[in-house]
Design an enzyme around this catalytic site. Structure first.
Site: not given
Ligand code: FRU
Length: 489
Positions: A44, A47, A63, A106
């Site tokens: 997956l 961000d 991410q 994150y």
């Molecule tokens: C947004 C979020 C961020 C976090 C990240 C974790 O989609 O929830 O706030 O840092 O994704 O993957």
């Protein structure tokens, strides 16, 4: 498949070769792999992170949970590009490996400083009771692309008055100092953004909360981004917990901006107009911007949303990033246009000019599964007109203008494999004018639509069958003149 916490919080090394091979085979067998969007090799993507220009190249991380289409232990995956169009996968950027990011590296951002790329991100940790403890961490990339983490977090606690929903630092430089905005939740469970200041990116001082007029606007603001352009200040963020309101806020979570006077960093005050959504489609969240060496402000978003299932899940992967968009301000509104570099993707061009009178028409060469299409409609006396694409016997995605309602309407009811229907299958947005220009980028499982040169954008995933490749133009209850150009991609 139901994923347990143990399965989701595994590192890549915890999976055996067989599991990874099986996953890769599932992904390869997916009919919805994109052709010109950034997508994960497996697992997956969410961000965009660390979007920057450094050492002669654009860097764009995202991410990533590698082991399946779920939100598990997040890595930063690193891609880079010389032209914002062709991206090279360079591998893992940041691993969640330390005490301060044990449960996920994150979201965060990057800035060049003293010849290196400094990356500020949120280290997500959970204690034995699964209570979250966020840290803001620093990692440094050198010109060879090697990333080293700074051992200690640079912000090691959440300031008084805020909950553990405290993440996603976005850093910028003004005068001789660095600033960062962080997405936060007040103890009364409303969302906000806080401001930090630093001289060296290592020592950060909490300056307080950004003072906006949105004192109770959702329960959490994720992924803030602040920048100035055309002498105005813009704060982008992704608020969670807004209720649908007419055509607005139809998705599970929103992304938008407030715009006004430049931020007063001494008082933290942002004087601004109303919150405006950045995108009116179904799948858009957590965007991040950067400034190019030639001074353009470019935005990339996640073409997906949290807490939703997508049809590619069964093939072991989920989501992609949007195309990069250039931003500017016109009449207190952000205008978004696909970056001009994308024109290098254009292959064969086909043009048509015609009048439609109460009919639906197809044209030679106007078809495909991945293409760019520009259509302009004028001399309109039809009540509705528009275009169907990725159309087949039963499937079609409909983009139309309703002259009576003065609205652009995107309908994915019949787009292909259904998903997210709980949030509706139609999106609408008011657009005025006697002419209409639609600019589409269609990839195998997505569409990005720029209306009237970027006044509005609709970004959506669609999952049609491979054989649904038709493009049909139509006018109902009257006539319209139109011309269209299409390029295969
Ligand atoms: C947004 C979020 C961020 C976090 C990240 C974790 O989609 O929830 O706030 O840092 O994704 O993957």
């Amino acid at each position: 498949m139901i994923w347990t916490k143990e399965q989701r919080y595994r590192r890549i090394e915890d999976a055996d070769k067989e599991e990874i091979l099986k996953l890769q085979t599932e992904v390869e067998g997916c009919e919805w792999r994109q052709t010109f969007h950034i997508q994960p090799e497996t697992g997956l993507l969410n961000d965009p992170n660390g979007f920057s220009y450094y050492n002669g190249e654009y860097h764009l991380f995202y991410q990533w949970f590698p082991l399946g289409p779920v939100h598990g232990l997040k890595y930063w995956y690193h891609t880079k590009s010389k032209d914002l169009v062709h991206w090279e996968n360079t591998g893992i950027g940041i691993e969640p490996s330390g005490v301060y990011d044990s449960h996920g590296a994150y979201s965060g951002s990057a800035i060049e400083h003293e010849g290196k790329l400094l990356i500020l991100y949120t280290g997500n940790t959970r204690d034995e009771n699964w209570v979250r403890h966020p840290f803001q961490c620093l990692a440094i990339m050198d010109a060879a692309g090697k990333i080293n983490k700074v051992e200690q977090p640079v912000i090691d606690h959440v300031p008084y008055g805020y909950t553990d929903h405290f993440r996603d630092p976005k850093v910028w430089k003004a005068e001789d100092e660095f600033y960062a905005v962080i997405g936060a939740q007040r103890e009364n469970e409303t969302g906000c953004v806080v401001l930090y200041r630093s001289k060296d990116l290592q020592n950060w001082n909490f300056e307080g909360e950004l003072q906006t007029s949105l004192s109770s606007f959702g329960y959490m603001w994720e992924c803030p981004d602040y920048f100035e352009m055309q002498d105005q200040g813009v704060l982008i963020f992704s608020p969670q917990g807004l209720n649908p309101n007419g055509d607005l806020f139809q998705n599970i979570y929103q992304s938008g901006y407030i715009l006004g006077e430049p931020l007063d960093v001494r008082t933290g005050t942002l004087t601004h107009g109303s919150f405006q959504e950045l995108d009116r489609g179904f799948d858009f969240y957590a965007p991040q911007t950067m400034l190019t060496p030639d001074g353009r402000r470019i935005l990339v978003g996640w073409m997906g949303l949290p807490e939703m299932d997508y049809p590619t899940d069964k093939n072991g992967w989920a989501h992609c990033l949007t195309l990069p968009r250039e931003l500017w301000i016109r009449e207190s509104k952000l205008i978004q246009q696909p970056v001009q570099e994308l024109q290098v993707l254009r292959k064969q061009q086909h043009d048509i000019k015609d009048v439609l009178f109460d009919e639906k028409k197809v044209y030679q060469h106007f078809n495909g599964a991945s293409f760019e299409l520009i259509c302009e409609f004028e001399n309109i006396d039809a009540e509705t007109f528009g275009v169907e694409f990725r159309a087949g016997e039963k499937e079609k995605t409909i983009l139309k203008y309703d002259v009576v309602q003065r609205k652009v309407i995107l309908d994915r009811t019949f787009s292909g494999e259904p998903f997210g229907e709980k949030y509706g299958t139609v999106r609408k947005c008011s657009v005025d004018g006697s002419k209409l220009k639609l600019h589409l980028f269609v990839d195998i499982s997505s569409v990005e639509i720029f209306i009237n040169d970027g006044e509005e954008v609709f970004t959506s995933r669609i999952f049609p069958g491979a054989e649904s490749q038709g493009i049909r133009f139509f006018a109902e209850d009257g006539r319209t003149l139109f011309q269209a150009s299409k390029w295969d991609i």
